[in-house]
Design an enzyme around this catalytic site. Structure first.
Site, PDB file in Angstrom:
ATOM      1  N   SER A  29       0.830  -1.198   0.000  1.00  0.00           N
ATOM      2  CA  SER A  29       0.000   0.000   0.000  1.00  0.00           C
ATOM      3  C   SER A  29       0.873   1.260   0.000  1.00  0.00           C
ATOM      4  CB  SER A  29      -0.959  -0.048   1.192  1.00  0.00           C
ATOM      5  OG  SER A  29      -1.927   0.950   1.116  1.00  0.00           O
ATOM      6  N   HIS A  78      -7.526  -5.734   0.305  1.00  0.00           N
ATOM      7  CA  HIS A  78      -6.334  -4.897   0.488  1.00  0.00           C
ATOM      8  C   HIS A  78      -5.460  -5.357   1.652  1.00  0.00           C
ATOM      9  CE1 HIS A  78      -4.120  -1.210  -0.374  1.00  0.00           C
ATOM     10  NE2 HIS A  78      -4.049  -0.962   0.924  1.00  0.00           N
TER      11      HIS A  78
END
Length: 392
Positions: A163, A368
């Site tokens: 990320s 995610h």
């Protein structure tokens, strides 16, 4: 005013009460530091202080290995080095260490392992918090890489980011291209550079951010979700209330941001996560991400036209020049990721000049945070990480 004060007092009382109950029932791994978790799962951990060019002091963790060379792992937003070790024997850090890699896990300024500075006090005004992820890439990642190279005597290292940990790589390599010689290969998990295709509620939140930011600024809030603050303790306390806390906070709320996947994060492990996540970051970091989403450009921080012209010699902030990123890269993404959307990853791929490896995760619901916390990372994710490390 009396109503507001009463609400604050009650929230504080509730937070303290829940925290007492939580401390009595939480899993052990929720309470252990990175170093303690390393020792629990069979590895001694060294802690190094790394000082950046602008004076921030960051903790860099090291598990020594001799056979396969140094690998630096970098976390995402509201996160820390802990994220890669809280899965214990299944975690990325322990997996790499068990396979003989010289493992390094870094932290960026502002989180619980990065709240120190040579001169600035994080609790004494806004100056400490005057940064976004731009500085985390330009200064923090550069300092961590240089420290490892000097410590090991190597000419280059391999890196893994998740990320925001990928964002800072693209910033460093585009703004200080000499670091393309210092990193021989980079694995980008859930890569984030462009945020042009976000969906609600995240797209709605980015559009509403100016109003939210105005409120935070008016209340003097520069540090968001500080560890052991009333807000953070309340989140942890409420979200750790057994199956109800899991269903409400993870399945219902968190899934809207991460992507729906109730299969890979179990209720008992969710309580471990809450002992380590979220951790603090700056208000300006969220401003910068909102700017990228709204402008649909991967651009430096927008200070406003006057300061922009003084700093950039332009009324608008410049784009990060991704053509300067020339290292070997392996992008690993997911179609169920609400933050790192495949359409945005495709934009990133077209902007990078060098041919790269690209893999979309096979499980339909991989989201995610599954890249760091999923219970089956060893089956679906690690084969691609390990093969990329070997190729690099």
């Amino acid at each position: 005013m009396n109503t507001l004060l009463t609400a604050v007092i009650w929230l504080t009382v509730l937070s303290v009460s829940f925290s007492i109950l939580l401390d009595e029932s939480r899993p052990e791994d929720a309470t252990l530091s990175f170093t303690e978790l390393g020792m629990k799962y069979g590895h001694s951990v060294e802690e190094h202080d790394v000082v950046t060019e602008d004076g921030y002091i960051l903790t860099l963790f090291h598990i020594h290995g001799e056979t396969k060379g140094p690998v630096l792992v970098m976390h995402g937003i509201f996160d820390s080095a802990d994220t890669f070790i809280i899965r214990g024997n299944l975690s990325l850090i322990i997996t790499l260490a068990n396979k003989g890699y010289d493992v390094w896990s870094g932290n960026t300024r502002g989180n619980k392992y990065g709240r120190r500075h040579k001169h600035l006090d994080p609790d004494a005004g806004p100056k400490f918090w005057d940064f976004s992820f731009h500085e985390a890439g330009y200064y923090d990642l550069a300092a961590l890489v240089d420290f490892i190279l000097e410590f090991t005597g190597e000419q280059s290292i391999r890196t893994i980011g998740h990320s925001q940990g990928t964002t800072i790589h693209f910033i460093l390599l585009s703004t200080r291209p000499e670091y393309n010689e210092k990193i021989k290969g980079f694995i980008a998990l859930a890569p984030v550079a462009f945020l042009s295709n976000l969906i609600p509620p995240l797209s709605t939140l980015t559009k509403a951010w100016p109003a939210i930011n105005k409120f935070l600024k008016a209340t003097g809030t520069e540090e968001l979700l500080r560890d052991h603050s009333a807000a953070n303790d309340l989140i942890e306390s409420l979200c750790s209330q057994g199956l109800i806390g899991y269903e409400v906070c993870y399945v219902l709320l968190s899934s809207t941001a991460f992507g729906f996947d109730p299969e890979r994060i179990e209720p008992h492990f969710w309580e471990v996560i809450l002992g380590h996540f979220p951790t603090s970051t700056s208000r300006r970091t969220l401003i910068h991400f909102a700017q990228i989403a709204v402008s649909k450009r991967f651009t430096q921080y927008d200070y406003g036209s006057v300061i922009n012209f003084r700093k950039y010699k332009s009324l608008t902030p410049p784009n990060y020049n991704l053509e300067k990123v020339t290292i070997n890269i392996s992008l690993i993404a997911s179609g169920n990721d609400n933050l790192s959307r495949l359409k945005d990853v495709d934009i990133l791929r077209t902007m990078l000049p060098k041919e790269l490896k690209y893999h979309v995760m096979e499980p339909m619901l991989w989201n995610h945070v599954d890249f760091t916390w999923a219970k089956d990372m060893d089956i679906y994710l690690y084969p691609y990480i390990l093969s990329s490390l070997q190729e690099f």
